[in-house]
Design an enzyme around this catalytic site. Structure first.
Site, PDB file in Angstrom:
ATOM      1  N   HIS A 193      -2.146  -0.152  -1.935  1.00  0.00           N
ATOM      2  CA  HIS A 193      -1.346   1.017  -1.560  1.00  0.00           C
ATOM      3  C   HIS A 193       0.149   0.708  -1.548  1.00  0.00           C
ATOM      4  CE1 HIS A 193      -1.601  -0.322   2.785  1.00  0.00           C
ATOM      5  NE2 HIS A 193      -0.432   0.240   2.842  1.00  0.00           N
ATOM      6  N   ASP A 232      -8.099  -3.451  -0.778  1.00  0.00           N
ATOM      7  CA  ASP A 232      -6.725  -2.937  -0.874  1.00  0.00           C
ATOM      8  C   ASP A 232      -5.744  -4.028  -1.328  1.00  0.00           C
ATOM      9  OD1 ASP A 232      -4.374  -1.531  -0.608  1.00  0.00           O
ATOM     10  OD2 ASP A 232      -4.837  -0.738   1.377  1.00  0.00           O
ATOM     11  N   SER A 240       1.802  -4.151   5.933  1.00  0.00           N
ATOM     12  CA  SER A 240       0.844  -4.051   4.838  1.00  0.00           C
ATOM     13  C   SER A 240       1.209  -5.041   3.756  1.00  0.00           C
ATOM     14  CB  SER A 240       0.844  -2.642   4.258  1.00  0.00           C
ATOM     15  OG  SER A 240      -0.007  -1.849   5.022  1.00  0.00           O
TER      16      SER A 240
HETATM   17  N1  ARG Z   1      -3.102   3.358   7.043  1.00  0.00           N
HETATM   18  C1  ARG Z   1      -2.542   2.358   6.181  1.00  0.00           C
HETATM   19  C2  ARG Z   1      -1.004   2.347   6.315  1.00  0.00           C
HETATM   20  O1  ARG Z   1      -0.480   2.936   7.209  1.00  0.00           O
HETATM   21  C3  ARG Z   1      -3.004   2.499   4.769  1.00  0.00           C
HETATM   22  C4  ARG Z   1      -2.452   3.671   4.049  1.00  0.00           C
HETATM   23  C5  ARG Z   1      -2.905   3.779   2.616  1.00  0.00           C
HETATM   24  N2  ARG Z   1      -4.213   4.358   2.475  1.00  0.00           N
HETATM   25  C6  ARG Z   1      -4.456   5.699   2.465  1.00  0.00           C
HETATM   26  N3  ARG Z   1      -5.694   6.109   2.348  1.00  0.00           N
HETATM   27  N4  ARG Z   1      -3.505   6.581   2.544  1.00  0.00           N
HETATM   28  O2  ARG Z   1      -0.211   2.252   5.435  1.00  0.00           O
HETATM   29  N1  ASP Z   2      -1.002   0.525   6.634  1.00  0.00           N
HETATM   30  C1  ASP Z   2       0.230   0.051   7.235  1.00  0.00           C
HETATM   31  C2  ASP Z   2       1.250  -0.360   6.180  1.00  0.00           C
HETATM   32  O1  ASP Z   2       1.264   0.153   5.085  1.00  0.00           O
HETATM   33  C3  ASP Z   2      -0.053  -1.043   8.193  1.00  0.00           C
HETATM   34  C4  ASP Z   2      -0.317  -0.499   9.553  1.00  0.00           C
HETATM   35  O2  ASP Z   2       0.289   0.516   9.915  1.00  0.00           O
HETATM   36  O3  ASP Z   2      -1.107  -1.109  10.266  1.00  0.00           O
HETATM   37  O4  ASP Z   2       2.185  -1.102   6.446  1.00  0.00           O
END
Ligand code: ARG
Ligand code: ASP
Length: 722
Positions: free
Chosen positions: A83, A219, A651
């Site tokens: 991502h 990921d 991330s």
């Molecule tokens: N929650 C994670 C972060 O805050 C992963 C986001 C990417 N994945 C998604 N399904 N949008 O970045």
């Molecule tokens: N998914 C988040 C990021 O892209 C990481 C988190 O918020 O735990 O940095």
């Protein structure tokens, strides 16, 4: 134990269970080394962070401004999340070569694809410059005078800091402006795309599984950093060569067990761990619910169209995911704050703070009024903070046509100021910039989103702050759909062909037409209301809050001398550590710490865009063709969780074992613990990592790109595999 000590430990369980925290790498030896070693760390602080000799920090970079990446080979191979690479991979994709959908693996260096705009920033060194930054600053100074003195000091520090031509200097406030640190950085701009799995692996579970454990997402994506022949940062050139980092991470296939030490090294973006109860209540009870309700409407409207038409689905999938990401996090945050007693914890802490302040003459004199004043200010700012969120969420972030209008505004203003000269020759440029806007834009989707957002805006925004105007406009048009329909029928903005035709005309015609466009005038009315009624109050109150927060931060550190304080995240390099650990969020529910490929197959739902699995992965699973990547139970590990304190920006950060070897890749947090930005609770908060064995299994067995593994450093097992 003395009664008082016991009471303190009851009030602050974090002192007992010393986990959590995003520590400044410069102070590991002083602040953390002992504790880390007691938790299982087998190396020393200066193996992790040193300036004179290579250390783990030389393998870590900030990837593309908002994520983290790490060097995993002597030839600049970079690992980060899928991502995090998504935008770049999408840019390189076309209908014929859809790398998002199908994945991609360069078979040799020639096939590594330049990814313009992508950056990798390394830290050469860092320094505490607090004393110099605050030179001549006194407690009694007015805020403006204070800031201008600091700005002068920082400029002087920049001038006096020795740096090479290719290096940059960053100076950042820490602890709400009580301390300042300087970073000398090196940014590489020739970064090339090496490979990524298909979305069905890299984004498996998509939005449904996002922020949720148990998780089965692979990921990850890979890039390579290129440098000039001198190994220094250089603009893209085909003559550039792979960067040779001072340090690259060793990789361990040993895997993890419950209770093992782990640490995560990266660039966390922002946390607010030291706010008073009044502030986190405002977030959890007022601001988060409002933002969630607004995005609910936008997402529902989009979803209806995306389900009907696969072409719309493709156009909107990235936008949908990004809107849904924060939406879901805010929901988890507001629930978590309430369920796990964050408000009560803060209020107990504040009671103890007040008690100690009352008892000491010195404290009493300095800190007596802090909390009451902060409470008053948070109360005063609430309606304005809420209105700001309504404006930002309903009129800008989630509203495409109004945000385009806002973007065109600077153009129109410049025409008014500078006349035709400004426009001459710029129209082509504008057309190119609009290309990006229209590429994935569907007026019919935006019209429905607009109607939904304006309805909630009118319902909640006070009459005189813009709510009344929207209500009236809807009444005139027979409701919100009618309003949207009239606007979209009469505006040029939603239609690429109309905009292009307009831009080909005389500058004066362009400017006049835009100025009178109904989408533009609509946005302008709301924006003016915001600028006149809301912004000035925010500008009056926010600096007062910032000042008190700075004092409150210093006060907490002075009053709770027995406690260790880490500075809130601010997009600088930090280390967090903890243990591999499952968790129990509710009565009778316990989550284990590790997931497996079998779990991917349990979730498999043929044809479902979130839970489809590529045939080749199914075949490997059926044949149990796992190579060296299975654990002793004969299964391929996919994800694991731990008590590392992470946030957005972490991330792509490496998860490291007790020896500093790479065992996983951080990418998310668990649902119940998304409150960790305001209230880290070691009992509930967990970070989610992809197991390095899954990553290598996919590269080697699934993608047949095992040649990449040859350039990595797989370290010999330090202990028997389980
Ligand atoms: N929650 C994670 C972060 O805050 C992963 C986001 C990417 N994945 C998604 N399904 N949008 O970045
Ligand atoms: N998914 C988040 C990021 O892209 C990481 C988190 O918020 O735990 O940095």
């Amino acid at each position: 134990m003395k009664k008082r000590t016991l009471l303190i430990l009851l009030l602050f369980p974090c002192l007992l269970n010393a986990q959590g925290g995003m520590w400044v790498p410069l102070h590991l030896e002083k602040q953390n080394e002992k504790e880390m070693q007691s938790l299982g760390l087998k190396i020393e602080a200066d193996d992790i962070f040193a300036i004179a000799q290579p250390s783990l920090k030389d393998a870590i970079c900030q990837f593309n401004g908002g994520c983290t990446g790490e060097m995993i080979s002597p030839e600049g191979l970079l690992l980060t999340n899928h991502h995090c690479g998504f935008g770049a991979i999408q840019q390189l994709s076309s209908l014929e070569n859809n790398y998002i959908e199908n994945g991609y693996w360069a078979q040799n260096r020639e096939q590594e694809l330049p990814a313009p705009g992508v950056t990798a920033m390394f830290i050469a060194r860092m320094e505490d410059v607090t004393a110099l930054a605050l030179l001549g600053v006194s407690e009694s100074m007015a805020e403006e005078a204070r800031q201008s003195q600091i700005d002068k000091n920082l400029a002087q520090i920049r001038v006096n800091t020795k740096k090479e031509k290719w290096e940059d200097i960053q100076i950042r406030p820490f602890y709400n402006g009580n301390q300042y640190y300087l970073f000398v950085t090196q940014t590489f701009r020739d970064v090339r795309f090496v490979g990524a799995p298909p979305s069905s692996i890299g984004k498996f579970g998509a939005d449904t599984d996002n922020w949720v454990w148990p998780r089965h997402t692979g990921d990850f994506s890979m890039f390579r950093v290129y440098a000039g022949k001198d190994n220094l940062p250089a603009e893209y050139s085909k003559d550039n060569v792979p960067f040779r980092p001072k340090k690259h991470l060793g990789i361990s296939l040993d895997g993890v067990r419950e209770g093992d030490f782990t640490m995560v090294f990266g660039f966390p973006g922002r946390t607010d761990e030291y706010l008073p109860e009044a502030a986190i209540r405002q977030v959890g009870e007022v601001l988060d619910p409002a933002k969630v309700a607004i995005r609910d409407r936008a997402l529902k409207a989009m979803d209806g169209f995306m389900r009907k038409d696969p072409a719309v689905k493709i156009a909107y999938v990235a936008r949908f995911a990004s809107i849904a990401n924060a939406w879901k996090k805010w929901m988890g945050e507001m629930q978590g704050l309430k369920t796990y007693g964050a408000y009560e914890k803060k209020s107990a802490m504040e009671a103890e703070f007040t008690r100690r302040v009352e008892k000491s003459v010195d404290f009493k004199y300095k800190y007596n009024n802090l909390l009451p004043r902060l409470r008053d200010l948070y109360r005063d700012i609430e309606p304005y903070a809420l209105a700001r969120d309504y404006y930002l969420e309903a009129c800008l972030r989630n509203n495409e046509v109004l945000s385009l209008a806002a973007g065109l505004n600077s153009w129109i203003e410049s025409y008014d100021k500078n006349g035709e000269a400004f426009f001459a020759g710029k129209q082509k440029d504008a057309a190119a910039r609009l290309e990006g806007f229209y590429k994935d834009y569907r007026p019919e989707v935006d019209e429905a989103v607009f109607a939904a957002l304006m309805e909630i805006y009118a319902e909640n925004m006070p009459e005189e702050w813009g709510g009344g105007f929207v209500k009236m406009a809807a009444a005139k048009n027979g409701g919100y759909s009618g309003l949207a329909h009239t606007m979209f029928s009469n505006s040029v903005l939603p239609y690429r062909a109309k905009m292009e035709a307009l831009l080909a005309k005389e500058p004066a015609v362009v400017a006049e037409t835009l100025k009178n466009d109904p989408a533009y005038t609509f946005w302008k009315t709301l924006s003016d209301a915001y600028q006149e009624k809301i912004q000035p109050k925010l500008q009056e109150l926010q600096p007062q809050i910032n000042l008190l927060q700075r004092q409150y931060m210093a006060a907490q550190m002075a009053v709770f001398k027995e406690k260790r304080f880490f500075p809130d995240a601010n997009s600088t390099l930090r280390l967090t550590y903890g243990k591999v650990s499952g968790y129990s969020p509710r009565d009778a529910v316990h989550y284990e710490e590790q997931t497996y490929l079998d779990g991917v197959m349990e979730k498999y739902s043929p044809g479902d865009y979130e839970f489809d699995v590529p045939q080749r992965l199914i075949d490997l699973w059926k044949a149990k063709d796992y190579g060296r990547y299975a654990d002793a139970s004969g299964r391929v590990p996919v994800g694991f969780i731990g008590t590392n304190h992470t946030t957005g920006g972490n991330s792509g950060s490496p998860a490291l074992d007790a020896y500093g070897n790479l065992i996983g890749l951080n990418f998310d947090r668990v649902w119940e613990g998304t409150m960790s930005d305001l209230n880290y609770d070691p009992a509930i908060c967990r970070n989610i990592m992809v197991d390095i064995r899954y990553i290598l299994f996919i590269i080697d067995k699934y993608a047949g790109a095992g040649y990449l593994i040859n350039e990595m450093n797989l370290v010999k097992g330090k202990r028997k595999r389980k």
